[in-house]
Design a protein around this motif. Structure first.
Motif, short mmCIF file in Angstrom:
data_model
loop_
_atom_site.label_atom_id
_atom_site.label_comp_id
_atom_site.label_asym_id
_atom_site.label_seq_id
_atom_site.Cartn_x
_atom_site.Cartn_y
_atom_site.Cartn_z
N ASP A 76 0.81 -1.22 0.00
CA ASP A 76 0.00 0.00 0.00
C ASP A 76 0.84 1.27 0.00
O ASP A 76 0.32 2.36 -0.20
CB ASP A 76 -0.90 0.03 1.25
N MET A 77 2.15 1.11 0.26
CA MET A 77 3.02 2.28 0.41
C MET A 77 2.93 3.27 -0.74
O MET A 77 2.72 4.46 -0.53
CB MET A 77 4.48 1.83 0.50
N ALA A 78 3.13 2.74 -1.95
CA ALA A 78 3.20 3.61 -3.12
C ALA A 78 1.91 4.41 -3.29
O ALA A 78 1.95 5.62 -3.52
CB ALA A 78 3.50 2.78 -4.37
N ASP A 79 0.77 3.73 -3.13
CA ASP A 79 -0.51 4.41 -3.30
C ASP A 79 -0.73 5.48 -2.24
O ASP A 79 -1.45 6.45 -2.47
CB ASP A 79 -1.66 3.40 -3.25
N LEU A 80 -0.14 5.28 -1.05
CA LEU A 80 -0.33 6.24 0.04
C LEU A 80 0.73 7.34 0.05
O LEU A 80 0.81 8.13 0.99
CB LEU A 80 -0.34 5.50 1.38
N GLY A 81 1.58 7.34 -0.99
CA GLY A 81 2.53 8.45 -1.13
C GLY A 81 3.85 8.25 -0.41
O GLY A 81 4.53 9.22 -0.10
N LEU A 82 4.21 6.99 -0.13
CA LEU A 82 5.51 6.72 0.49
C LEU A 82 6.38 5.98 -0.52
O LEU A 82 5.95 4.98 -1.10
CB LEU A 82 5.36 5.82 1.72
N ALA A 83 7.59 6.46 -0.69
CA ALA A 83 8.53 5.78 -1.58
C ALA A 83 9.74 5.36 -0.76
O ALA A 83 10.14 6.06 0.17
CB ALA A 83 8.95 6.71 -2.70
N PHE A 84 10.27 4.21 -1.10
CA PHE A 84 11.42 3.68 -0.36
C PHE A 84 12.44 3.14 -1.35
O PHE A 84 12.10 2.34 -2.23
CB PHE A 84 10.94 2.57 0.59
N VAL A 85 13.68 3.59 -1.21
CA VAL A 85 14.77 3.09 -2.06
C VAL A 85 15.71 2.30 -1.15
O VAL A 85 16.48 2.91 -0.39
CB VAL A 85 15.51 4.24 -2.76
N PRO A 86 15.65 0.95 -1.20
CA PRO A 86 16.55 0.17 -0.34
C PRO A 86 18.01 0.36 -0.75
O PRO A 86 18.31 0.86 -1.83
CB PRO A 86 16.10 -1.28 -0.60
N GLN A 87 18.90 -0.08 0.15
CA GLN A 87 20.33 0.09 -0.11
C GLN A 87 20.80 -0.79 -1.26
O GLN A 87 21.52 -0.35 -2.15
CB GLN A 87 21.13 -0.24 1.15
N THR A 88 20.42 -2.05 -1.23
CA THR A 88 20.85 -2.98 -2.28
C THR A 88 19.62 -3.49 -3.02
O THR A 88 18.50 -3.38 -2.53
CB THR A 88 21.60 -4.18 -1.69
N SER A 89 19.87 -4.08 -4.17
CA SER A 89 18.78 -4.62 -4.99
C SER A 89 17.63 -3.62 -5.08
O SER A 89 16.47 -3.96 -4.82
CB SER A 89 18.27 -5.94 -4.40
N ASN A 90 17.94 -2.39 -5.45
CA ASN A 90 16.89 -1.38 -5.49
C ASN A 90 16.39 -1.09 -6.90
O ASN A 90 15.62 -0.15 -7.12
CB ASN A 90 17.35 -0.09 -4.80
N ILE A 91 16.85 -1.90 -7.87
CA ILE A 91 16.29 -1.83 -9.22
C ILE A 91 16.02 -3.27 -9.68
O ILE A 91 16.53 -4.21 -9.08
CB ILE A 91 17.26 -1.16 -10.23
#
Lengths: 243, 301
Positions: A76-91
């Motif tokens: 639900d994060m993306a729809d609620l306006g939260l974005a997260f870029v993890p340290q590794t494996s982020n693409i």
């Protein structure tokens, strides 16, 4: 002013009854750039994962714009306006750059998605040039650009980044930090975990120090850069000989 | 030789349909489901059940045995096989996923396979059964070979299905989400991809393809409760040969395994038939551990 993101005494970890976070309290306001620093194992990354729903919170609260967000499903994060870029494996290395961006825009209407992807290409022209290439072939800096570009497609209220400078050349680090500073100036709340503490504090508004799973010290980044305790323990200045 | 190739292409299509489902489940849900081959048997028998329960004739369509009655029965069988796959997931795999190691899941799938096989045995008996007893005439390819029209149909339908599945995975939004979830489930969740949707779609595709494969086996060979057991090894060999998660690879793998098997039987006794996919698998694992078409540890193409 209600913070965009607030953690109140958050306790949690990967395994039940074995918490890594023992009481993390912090907040990020709209348009603010906040850095979390601390020694290895302090729980910095875990704190972000707890907000993202990737780590179970057993006590305490996470609030987004004042509303309950504790243990919210990650999906639900993306729809609620939260974005997260993890340290590794982020693409997604097996997908093309264009597909990585398509994925970030999947909840948008076609017209809005096209517009935002175009804006992402305008912000990062190299991604347009390489759009049909597999993302797995990108350099470290280009990967971070793609990860940030994809995270921004949903026009988030807050973007969280876990050590975005890891493995990057110093000039690329400055570029990434500059980009994040720009985002904050545009009104996005930015929360960043960084090992590269001094550089991060120089571009951020406020800093939290986490140690042993707890928020230990906080203040404006400028104050913290000059705080003797922070300098000696967390910025590696203790015992350094002046030359 | 030409006859062996013709037979190999027909059998290869059936193996490929099973392997495409297996490779998706392995690539996306990241576990080796040994019950998958039994889903083929289940699908084949469910079509037989629908025909006998409704009194429908399998019918025919020109030279093909796959008439309107059997097509309808196959569609119902696909739904019933998807239901079986989802029930097995809900009752067994879902309870274990993320809590136990990979080997435990594999053994659980062996358990599901045995249950499905012996339920079929119990319900339908152990003797061979057919959808229709009508005689069909083979097409002659000059003096070189003769092929049954159904074999040609199975081959063509498999190519069309594989093309459709590839297009779905490559170009649709849901296919993109499946490929993303296959590579990195946590990152895909961060991007709003719902694992439950991916799980449902993966089992739906896998179950439907398994049922289709089982019905095609029943049409071109016969139905027996041990069909899944006989096809288990070739299906897994094809999936691994093609690279885990690679649909086109599984298609090619199915044809390669079946063709090698059919051609090898020209020189070696048929008793060694089951060993051939093993040998092909070992050779590929030795020469190219990720498969001929660059599979991944988790992925879907």
């Amino acid at each position: 002013m209600t913070p965009v993101l607030e953690m109140r005494g958050v306790v949690g970890g990967y395994v039940p009854d074995l918490p890594i976070l023992h009481g993390v309290t912090l907040h990020v306001n709209r348009g603010e750039f906040v850095t979390i620093i601390g020694p290895n194992g302090a729980g910095k990354s875990t704190a972000m994962k707890a907000v993202a729903g990737l780590v179970r919170i057993s006590d305490g609260q996470v609030l987004v714009d004042g509303e309950e967000f504790t243990n919210h499903p990650t999906e639900d994060m993306a729809d609620l306006g939260l974005a997260f870029v993890p340290q590794t494996s982020n693409i997604f290395g097996t997908l093309t750059i264009a597909d990585n961006l398509r994925l970030g825009a999947r909840s948008l209407t076609k017209a809005v998605a096209a517009e935002r992807i175009e804006a992402a290409y305008a912000r990062f022209p190299i991604l347009r040039e390489l759009s049909r290439s597999l993302a797995g072939g990108l350099s470290g800096g280009q990967r971070q650009m793609l990860a940030v570009a994809r995270a921004l497609l949903s026009a988030p209220r807050i973007i969280m980044l876990d050590e975005p400078s890891a493995g990057l050349a110093p000039n690329i680090v400055q570029e990434v930090f500059g980009l994040l500073r720009g985002l904050a100036d545009e009104g996005v709340a930015v929360l960043m975990v960084e090992q590269n503490a001094k550089s991060a504090m120089r571009v951020s508004d406020r800093t939290y120090v986490l140690a042993e799973g707890r928020s230990r010290i906080d203040g404006t980044s400028e104050q913290m850069l000059n705080d003797p305790e922070v300098k000696s323990i967390y910025l590696g200045d203790a015992g350094r000989k002046r030359t | 030789m030409i006859q062996a190739i013709a037979d190999g292409l027909s059998t290869g299509a059936i193996i490929a349909l099973g392997a495409m489902g297996v490779t998706l489940v392995m690539g996306i849900l990241r576990f080796t489901n040994f019950a998958h081959a039994e889903y083929l048997t289940w699908g084949g028998y469910m079509a037989l059940f629908v025909l006998s329960a409704t009194g429908l004739e399998a019918g025919s369509l020109g030279p093909f045995s796959l008439g309107p009655g059997l097509i309808l029965a196959m569609l119902v069988a696909m739904v019933l096989t998807v239901a079986l796959a989802l029930i097995a997931d809900r009752l067994v795999f879902h309870r274990l996923r993320g809590k136990v190691n990979h080997i435990t899941l594999v053994f659980a799938s062996f358990g599901v396979a045995l249950i499905v096989r012996y339920v079929i045995h119990l319900l339908f008996g152990g003797s061979a059964q057919y959808y229709s007893n009508d005689l069909r005439f083979a097409w002659r390819i000059g003096d070189l070979a003769s092929v049954m029209p159904d074999q040609v149909l199975v081959f063509v339908v498999t190519l069309v299905v594989a093309g459709g599945l590839y297009t779905f995975l490559r170009y649709s939004a849901l296919g993109l989400a499946m490929r993303a979830a296959a590579e990195n489930p946590a990152l895909s969740a961060i991007n709003g991809v719902r694992f439950r949707t991916i799980l449902l779609v993966t089992w739906t595709i896998g179950g439907a393809l398994a049922a289709m494969s089982g019905v095609f086996y029943g049409v071109t060979v016969q139905l027996r409760p041990d069909v899944g057991f006989q096809l288990l090894l070739p299906i897994f060999a094809a999936a691994i040969l093609g690279g885990i998660g690679n649909v086109v690879g599984a298609l090619a793998g199915g044809f390669i395994v079946a063709l090698v098997e059919a051609v090898a039987l020209l020189w070696i006794p048929s008793g060694y038939k089951l060993a051939i996919p093993f040998i092909v698998l070992l050779l590929v694992l030795w020469l190219r551990p990720t498969g001929l078409f660059r599979g991944t540890s988790g992925g879907a193409k």
